[in-house]
Design a protein around this motif. Structure first.
Motif, PDB file in Angstrom:
ATOM      1  N   PHE A  34       0.798  -1.213   0.268  1.00 37.57           N
ATOM      2  CA  PHE A  34      -0.021  -0.045   0.068  1.00 37.57           C
ATOM      3  C   PHE A  34       0.923   1.335  -0.023  1.00 37.57           C
ATOM      4  O   PHE A  34       1.952   1.215   0.477  1.00 37.57           O
ATOM      5  N   TYR A  36      -0.071   5.046   1.622  1.00 40.07           N
ATOM      6  CA  TYR A  36      -1.042   5.981   2.072  1.00 40.07           C
ATOM      7  C   TYR A  36      -0.413   7.439   2.210  1.00 40.07           C
ATOM      8  O   TYR A  36       0.730   7.531   2.203  1.00 40.07           O
ATOM      9  N   GLN A  38      -0.560  11.154   4.076  1.00 38.84           N
ATOM     10  CA  GLN A  38      -1.474  12.152   5.030  1.00 38.84           C
ATOM     11  C   GLN A  38      -1.102  13.713   4.948  1.00 38.84           C
ATOM     12  O   GLN A  38       0.061  14.021   4.798  1.00 38.84           O
ATOM     13  N   GLY A  43      -6.278  12.690   8.575  1.00 37.20           N
ATOM     14  CA  GLY A  43      -5.895  11.113   8.768  1.00 37.20           C
ATOM     15  C   GLY A  43      -5.018  10.697   7.573  1.00 37.20           C
ATOM     16  O   GLY A  43      -5.337  11.165   6.548  1.00 37.20           O
ATOM     17  N   LEU A  44      -4.735   9.308   7.802  1.00 38.92           N
ATOM     18  CA  LEU A  44      -4.063   8.560   6.624  1.00 38.92           C
ATOM     19  C   LEU A  44      -5.361   8.232   5.584  1.00 38.92           C
ATOM     20  O   LEU A  44      -6.318   7.919   5.936  1.00 38.92           O
ATOM     21  N   LEU A  46      -5.864   6.116   1.818  1.00 44.04           N
ATOM     22  CA  LEU A  46      -5.221   5.152   0.852  1.00 44.04           C
ATOM     23  C   LEU A  46      -4.974   6.101  -0.499  1.00 44.04           C
ATOM     24  O   LEU A  46      -6.019   6.340  -1.304  1.00 44.04           O
ATOM     25  N   GLU A  88       2.783  13.853   3.739  1.00 44.66           N
ATOM     26  CA  GLU A  88       3.728  12.668   4.073  1.00 44.66           C
ATOM     27  C   GLU A  88       3.128  11.493   3.595  1.00 44.66           C
ATOM     28  O   GLU A  88       1.735  11.295   3.485  1.00 44.66           O
ATOM     29  N   PHE A  90       3.200   7.083   3.190  1.00 49.51           N
ATOM     30  CA  PHE A  90       3.715   6.120   3.882  1.00 49.51           C
ATOM     31  C   PHE A  90       3.436   4.984   3.051  1.00 49.51           C
ATOM     32  O   PHE A  90       2.428   4.499   2.661  1.00 49.51           O
ATOM     33  N   PHE A 104       3.681  -0.435   8.601  1.00 51.47           N
ATOM     34  CA  PHE A 104       4.248   0.728   7.649  1.00 51.47           C
ATOM     35  C   PHE A 104       5.642   1.223   7.826  1.00 51.47           C
ATOM     36  O   PHE A 104       6.502   0.751   8.643  1.00 51.47           O
ATOM     37  N   GLY A 105       6.019   1.810   6.939  1.00 54.88           N
ATOM     38  CA  GLY A 105       7.414   2.543   6.846  1.00 54.88           C
ATOM     39  C   GLY A 105       7.385   3.680   7.677  1.00 54.88           C
ATOM     40  O   GLY A 105       6.373   4.113   8.381  1.00 54.88           O
ATOM     41  N   SER A 106       8.500   4.327   7.607  1.00 56.72           N
ATOM     42  CA  SER A 106       8.665   5.538   8.395  1.00 56.72           C
ATOM     43  C   SER A 106       8.236   6.932   7.876  1.00 56.72           C
ATOM     44  O   SER A 106       8.343   7.974   8.455  1.00 56.72           O
ATOM     45  N   GLY A 107       7.823   6.680   6.763  1.00 57.22           N
ATOM     46  CA  GLY A 107       7.222   8.040   5.933  1.00 57.22           C
ATOM     47  C   GLY A 107       8.226   8.707   5.230  1.00 57.22           C
ATOM     48  O   GLY A 107       9.416   9.043   5.708  1.00 57.22           O
TER      49      GLY A 107
END
Lengths: 114, 120
Positions: A34, A36, A38, A43-44, A46, A88, A90, A104-107
């Motif tokens: 995925f 995502y 923000q 909110g996040l 998709l 941002e 993700f 999730f990754g760190s963004g």
């Protein structure tokens, strides 16, 4: 175990330039992937997802990502950046066997220069 | 239709105090998730409810964290006593599927705006 690595915590591009946000994943089972986004004070949301069908996935707002198993990558691209793309992003992974979890990754924070 | 709502949006407390975060999922969503992002790092899974039952709480950091979802509607996440390392943004998400499908694949996850917790 599954994980994602996002290369670059901050990416800056000029308006109209190509956007490339990098994501590499690790998974011992077939992954679902995925992206995502923000936006500030939201909110996040998709952007797109890969679920083992077509390897090139198109998402909202002109973004797309390509699943490359040989490179364990799922990079996000957009041909022409717009100021409204500043946000941002993700990358995330899960699988059929992961049950509850999305990892999730760190963004990556994307900035757009006028 | 209202989205996922979280309250408070920001809470500042002192170490040792108690904070309760609330999440109201989208009406009809049986699945509710809590995630946490600490200091700009990755967003980490905390736990997953299906209706009122805890399906997976493997991500809960320690016993200072207590999550409930009485009646299978809204959920609360209590931190007691709070420590400095608990500071971060706590996200709630919900999805519609009743079955134990793959999150985000069998049904889209809808996230709230997050509750920012600052422990001084």
């Amino acid at each position: 175990a599954q994980s994602v690595t996002q290369l670059g915590s901050h990416v800056s591009v000029s308006e109209g330039a190509l956007v490339l946000l990098r994501c590499n994943y690790s998974s011992s089972v077939p992954p679902y992937l995925f992206w995502y986004v923000q936006y500030p004070n939201q909110g996040l949301q998709l952007l797109l997802k890969y679920t083992s069908a077509a390897t090139l996935v198109k998402g909202i707002n002109g973004f797309e990502a390509e699943f490359k198993k040989s490179e364990t990558s799922f990079h996000l691209t957009k041909p022409s950046a717009h100021m409204s793309d500043a946000a941002e992003y993700f990358c995330a992974v899960t699988s059929y066997s992961s049950a509850s979890k999305i990892i999730f990754g760190s963004g990556t924070r994307l900035s757009i220069r006028p | 239709e209202a989205g996922v709502t979280q309250f408070p949006s920001h809470s500042v407390i002192e170490k040792g105090q108690t904070v309760t975060l609330r999440c109201d999922p989208i009406s009809g969503h049986d699945n509710l998730y809590w995630y946490r992002r600490v200091m700009g790092k990755e967003i980490k899974f905390l736990l997953h409810f299906v209706k009122e039952s805890k399906q997976d709480e493997s991500g809960m950091p320690n016993n200072r964290f207590l999550a409930e979802r009485t009646g299978g509607t809204y959920s609360t996440l209590k931190v007691q006593p709070a420590e400095l390392e608990d500071s971060g943004v706590y996200f709630c998400a919900s999805s519609q599927d009743v079955t134990s499908g793959v999150p985000g694949v069998t049904g889209e996850l809808f996230f709230g705006e997050g509750s920012r917790l600052t422990v001084l």
